[in-house]
Design a protein around this motif. Structure first.
Motif, PDB file in Angstrom:
ATOM      1  N   TYR A 161       0.946  -1.135   0.003  1.00 45.45           N
ATOM      2  CA  TYR A 161      -0.019   0.027  -0.082  1.00 45.45           C
ATOM      3  C   TYR A 161       0.788   1.204  -0.041  1.00 45.45           C
ATOM      4  CZ  TYR A 161      -3.753  -3.450   1.032  1.00 45.45           C
ATOM      5  OH  TYR A 161      -4.701  -4.475   1.121  1.00 45.45           O
ATOM      6  N   LEU A 164       2.396   1.735  -3.374  1.00 41.67           N
ATOM      7  CA  LEU A 164       1.444   2.250  -4.347  1.00 41.67           C
ATOM      8  C   LEU A 164       1.159   3.464  -4.054  1.00 41.67           C
ATOM      9  CD1 LEU A 164      -0.638   1.933  -6.825  1.00 41.67           C
ATOM     10  CD2 LEU A 164      -2.349   0.953  -5.142  1.00 41.67           C
ATOM     11  N   CYS A 165       1.052   3.859  -2.727  1.00 40.73           N
ATOM     12  CA  CYS A 165       0.926   5.512  -2.574  1.00 40.73           C
ATOM     13  C   CYS A 165       2.058   6.152  -2.875  1.00 40.73           C
ATOM     14  CB  CYS A 165       0.551   5.630  -0.979  1.00 40.73           C
ATOM     15  SG  CYS A 165       0.345   7.324  -0.406  1.00 40.73           S
ATOM     16  N   ASN A 166       3.159   5.826  -2.788  1.00 37.82           N
ATOM     17  CA  ASN A 166       4.560   6.748  -3.028  1.00 37.82           C
ATOM     18  C   ASN A 166       4.679   6.724  -4.634  1.00 37.82           C
ATOM     19  OD1 ASN A 166       5.484   6.986  -0.275  1.00 37.82           O
ATOM     20  ND2 ASN A 166       6.671   5.217  -0.379  1.00 37.82           N
ATOM     21  N   GLN A 167       4.279   5.619  -5.220  1.00 38.88           N
ATOM     22  CA  GLN A 167       4.179   5.721  -6.778  1.00 38.88           C
ATOM     23  C   GLN A 167       3.221   6.855  -7.141  1.00 38.88           C
ATOM     24  OE1 GLN A 167       2.830   1.907  -8.528  1.00 38.88           O
ATOM     25  NE2 GLN A 167       3.828   2.592 -10.534  1.00 38.88           N
ATOM     26  N   MET A 168       2.133   6.684  -6.704  1.00 37.67           N
ATOM     27  CA  MET A 168       0.918   7.692  -7.248  1.00 37.67           C
ATOM     28  C   MET A 168       1.429   9.040  -6.664  1.00 37.67           C
ATOM     29  SD  MET A 168      -2.630   5.673  -6.378  1.00 37.67           S
ATOM     30  CE  MET A 168      -2.971   6.696  -5.142  1.00 37.67           C
ATOM     31  N   LEU A 169       2.249   9.280  -5.595  1.00 38.98           N
ATOM     32  CA  LEU A 169       2.533  10.474  -5.058  1.00 38.98           C
ATOM     33  C   LEU A 169       3.671  10.934  -6.060  1.00 38.98           C
ATOM     34  CD1 LEU A 169       2.460  12.783  -3.193  1.00 38.98           C
ATOM     35  CD2 LEU A 169       3.859  11.542  -1.709  1.00 38.98           C
ATOM     36  N   LYS A 171       4.035  10.331  -9.090  1.00 43.29           N
ATOM     37  CA  LYS A 171       3.489  10.503 -10.599  1.00 43.29           C
ATOM     38  C   LYS A 171       3.076  11.945 -10.320  1.00 43.29           C
ATOM     39  CE  LYS A 171       0.237   9.210 -13.956  1.00 43.29           C
ATOM     40  NZ  LYS A 171      -0.689   8.141 -14.383  1.00 43.29           N
ATOM     41  N   VAL A 172       2.291  12.241  -9.451  1.00 47.86           N
ATOM     42  CA  VAL A 172       1.461  13.903  -9.291  1.00 47.86           C
ATOM     43  C   VAL A 172       2.681  14.721  -9.054  1.00 47.86           C
ATOM     44  CG1 VAL A 172       0.142  15.177  -7.567  1.00 47.86           C
ATOM     45  CG2 VAL A 172      -0.631  12.818  -8.331  1.00 47.86           C
ATOM     46  N   GLU A 175       4.203  15.211 -12.474  1.00 47.79           N
ATOM     47  CA  GLU A 175       3.103  15.976 -13.244  1.00 47.79           C
ATOM     48  C   GLU A 175       3.229  17.611 -12.803  1.00 47.79           C
ATOM     49  OE1 GLU A 175      -0.488  14.092 -13.238  1.00 47.79           O
ATOM     50  OE2 GLU A 175       0.163  12.563 -14.344  1.00 47.79           O
ATOM     51  N   VAL A 181      -0.571  18.971 -14.485  1.00 42.96           N
ATOM     52  CA  VAL A 181      -1.465  18.354 -13.621  1.00 42.96           C
ATOM     53  C   VAL A 181      -2.954  19.422 -13.776  1.00 42.96           C
ATOM     54  CG1 VAL A 181      -2.269  18.566 -11.183  1.00 42.96           C
ATOM     55  CG2 VAL A 181       0.176  17.916 -11.709  1.00 42.96           C
TER      56      VAL A 181
END
Length: 183
Positions: A161, A164-169, A171-172, A175, A181
């Protein structure tokens, strides 16, 4: 540039890595494990270990082993010698021998102090490479509780988890840096 307070650093750490232990300023781990040994003998043993580490860095593993063996023979109740010798055994391909020494270092240190911390990390890495993820996590958790940053990183990376959170963060943030963004 404004300096971030320790309190703010702890809050930021809790946000970015919610599964890691919070380190309070008032808690200080004192490693007094060497205080029980004769100072003169301890000085000799520390010198043997220091020279053994130098030899290991030069890939002179046999010579390093001799010095670590001598250090252990001189102070067999000191965890550091077992931890250092385990590193050389592992580098020589003797993983089982390394695990035996790491277990002894953890036993002698009671899983505390610098020697205990390093032995836990080293044992955790061996277990991780052997596919023993849960047991490796336990060693990393204990080492992280002692303040080991590498162990903290391993804990975060082992949490799907958090990954995944670090990957999404990431990416944001990427961007945002590119200005792509959307709101």
């Amino acid at each position: 540039m404004e300096k971030i307070s320790k309190s703010d650093q702890n809050v930021l750490q809790m946000i970015l890595n919610p599964n890691l232990p919070v380190v309070e300023d008032e808690v200080t781990i004192v490693d007094d494990s060497d205080s029980k040994f004769d100072k003169e003998t301890l000085s000799v043993v520390k010198n043997l270990e220091k020279n053994g580490v130098k030899l290991a860095e030069e890939k002179k593993f046999g010579d390093a082993m001799k010095l670590f063996d001598e250090a252990i023979d001189t102070l067999p109740l000191r965890a550091s010698g077992f931890n250092n010798r385990a590193q050389v055994k592992r580098l020589m391909g003797n993983v089982d021998g390394a695990l035996d020494d790491l277990n002894k270092a953890i036993e002698l240190s009671k899983g505390r102090g610098k020697a205990g911390e390093l032995a836990l990390v080293q044992r955790g890495m061996i277990k991780k490479l052997k596919g023993e993820k849960e047991s490796a996590f336990d060693d990393f958790k204990q080492a992280a509780d002692l303040g080991n940053l590498f162990a903290k990183k391993e804990i975060v990376e082992s949490n799907p988890y958090a990954a995944l959170c670090n990957q999404m963060l990431g990416k944001v943030i990427g961007e945002m840096q590119k200005g792509t963004v959307s709101s």
